[in-house]
Motif scaffolding. Structure first.
Motif, PDB file in Angstrom:
ATOM      1  N   PRO A  25     -87.560  64.646  91.606  1.00  0.00           N
ATOM      2  CA  PRO A  25     -88.586  65.119  92.543  1.00  0.00           C
ATOM      3  C   PRO A  25     -89.861  65.491  91.794  1.00  0.00           C
ATOM      4  CG  PRO A  25     -86.498  66.227  92.928  1.00  0.00           C
ATOM      5  CD  PRO A  25     -86.358  65.452  91.652  1.00  0.00           C
ATOM      6  N   MET A  26     -90.994  65.121  92.371  1.00  0.00           N
ATOM      7  CA  MET A  26     -92.272  65.390  91.729  1.00  0.00           C
ATOM      8  C   MET A  26     -93.341  65.518  92.808  1.00  0.00           C
ATOM      9  SD  MET A  26     -94.174  62.864  89.079  1.00  0.00           S
ATOM     10  CE  MET A  26     -93.779  63.621  87.537  1.00  0.00           C
ATOM     11  N   THR A  27     -94.248  66.445  92.630  1.00  0.00           N
ATOM     12  CA  THR A  27     -95.375  66.606  93.539  1.00  0.00           C
ATOM     13  C   THR A  27     -96.648  66.375  92.749  1.00  0.00           C
ATOM     14  OG1 THR A  27     -94.179  68.223  94.878  1.00  0.00           O
ATOM     15  CG2 THR A  27     -96.581  68.202  95.078  1.00  0.00           C
ATOM     16  N   VAL A  28     -97.518  65.521  93.273  1.00  0.00           N
ATOM     17  CA  VAL A  28     -98.818  65.274  92.655  1.00  0.00           C
ATOM     18  C   VAL A  28     -99.836  66.081  93.453  1.00  0.00           C
ATOM     19  CG1 VAL A  28    -100.565  63.528  92.135  1.00  0.00           C
ATOM     20  CG2 VAL A  28     -98.127  62.979  91.886  1.00  0.00           C
ATOM     21  N   ASP A  29    -100.482  67.033  92.795  1.00  0.00           N
ATOM     22  CA  ASP A  29    -101.409  67.929  93.477  1.00  0.00           C
ATOM     23  C   ASP A  29    -102.870  67.538  93.312  1.00  0.00           C
ATOM     24  OD1 ASP A  29     -99.462  69.651  94.523  1.00  0.00           O
ATOM     25  OD2 ASP A  29     -99.337  70.750  92.638  1.00  0.00           O
ATOM     26  N   GLU A  30    -103.127  66.476  92.579  1.00  0.00           N
ATOM     27  CA  GLU A  30    -104.518  66.066  92.384  1.00  0.00           C
ATOM     28  C   GLU A  30    -104.903  65.039  93.447  1.00  0.00           C
ATOM     29  OE1 GLU A  30    -104.181  64.723  88.389  1.00  0.00           O
ATOM     30  OE2 GLU A  30    -103.620  62.714  88.961  1.00  0.00           O
ATOM     31  N   PRO A  31    -106.206  64.800  93.612  1.00  0.00           N
ATOM     32  CA  PRO A  31    -106.641  63.827  94.619  1.00  0.00           C
ATOM     33  C   PRO A  31    -106.098  62.425  94.336  1.00  0.00           C
ATOM     34  CG  PRO A  31    -108.502  65.138  93.856  1.00  0.00           C
ATOM     35  CD  PRO A  31    -107.340  65.451  92.951  1.00  0.00           C
ATOM     36  N   VAL A  32    -105.593  61.787  95.381  1.00  0.00           N
ATOM     37  CA  VAL A  32    -105.023  60.446  95.301  1.00  0.00           C
ATOM     38  C   VAL A  32    -105.545  59.652  96.491  1.00  0.00           C
ATOM     39  CG1 VAL A  32    -102.878  59.124  95.360  1.00  0.00           C
ATOM     40  CG2 VAL A  32    -102.950  61.298  94.136  1.00  0.00           C
ATOM     41  N   ALA A  33    -105.824  58.373  96.278  1.00  0.00           N
ATOM     42  CA  ALA A  33    -106.308  57.506  97.353  1.00  0.00           C
ATOM     43  C   ALA A  33    -105.291  56.415  97.642  1.00  0.00           C
ATOM     44  CB  ALA A  33    -107.649  56.874  96.951  1.00  0.00           C
TER      45      ALA A  33
ATOM     46  N   MET B 174     -92.214  58.713  98.083  1.00  0.00           N
ATOM     47  CA  MET B 174     -91.454  57.644  97.443  1.00  0.00           C
ATOM     48  C   MET B 174     -90.066  58.185  97.144  1.00  0.00           C
ATOM     49  SD  MET B 174     -94.253  55.951  94.872  1.00  0.00           S
ATOM     50  CE  MET B 174     -94.808  57.469  94.132  1.00  0.00           C
ATOM     51  N   TYR B 175     -89.063  57.338  97.375  1.00  0.00           N
ATOM     52  CA  TYR B 175     -87.689  57.775  97.117  1.00  0.00           C
ATOM     53  C   TYR B 175     -86.859  56.618  96.595  1.00  0.00           C
ATOM     54  CZ  TYR B 175     -82.864  59.065  97.700  1.00  0.00           C
ATOM     55  OH  TYR B 175     -81.543  59.302  97.451  1.00  0.00           O
TER      56      TYR B 175
END
Length: 167
Positions: A62-70, A55-56
């Motif tokens: 800036p952000m990184t999501v390291d957990e499981p996402v569906a 997404m931009y």
């Protein structure tokens, strides 16, 4: 992407545009062996479905999501980012920036969470490395998934959205 962003700037709409890129599946045209060659290691059935969501918007941190996402988490996440009103009870996903527990559900009722992964075919739960899993966790998540499958079927069978959404 750079050309798109330049065009948005030129058109004067960049400051009110959110660009969202997501794939909905692994590259079907590649064999398992080709995918494993690209990844550099063996890929199991759950890892096969791993992909990215980007997404931009100008000024976005800036952000990184390291957990499981569906993929079902995309609509609630975007709705909250854009300040849209919605009833979260009508969506199975979650806002990935919320405190809600992550849950990725596969069609065979296998699942992936921050605590581990469950292979429904092999009936094996594998805890995530270094994570303590509470007693009965796997069964509780499986029960929740069974409820979600049931209510999803009922929503379709009873045309629930046709009733609650003004057509």
């Amino acid at each position: 992407m750079e050309l798109l962003l330049e065009e948005l700037e030129e058109d004067g709409v960049a400051d009110r545009t959110l660009v969202v890129l997501s794939s909905d599946h692994y590259p079907y045209g590649l064999t398992r062996e080709q995918i494993e060659e690209l990844e550099g290691h063996e890929v199991d059935d759950i890892e096969l479905y791993r992909n990215s969501l980007v997404m931009y918007a100008p000024g976005m941190e800036p952000m990184t999501v390291d957990e499981p996402v569906a993929s079902m988490d995309i609509i609630p996440t975007l709705s909250n980012l854009l300040g849209l009103e919605f009833d979260s009870r009508l969506l199975m996903g979650r806002d990935v920036f919320s405190d809600a527990e992550p849950l990725v559900i596969f069609s065979d009722r296998s699942f992936l969470t921050d605590k581990g992964r469950y292979d429904a075919v092999a009936q094996e739960f594998t805890p995530a490395e270094g994570v303590e899993v509470p007693e009965g966790y796997r069964q509780a998540i499986s029960d929740e998934i069974d409820r979600r499958f049931y209510y999803s079927a009922m929503i379709l069978d009873r045309d629930y959205y046709g009733v609650v959404v003004d057509r």
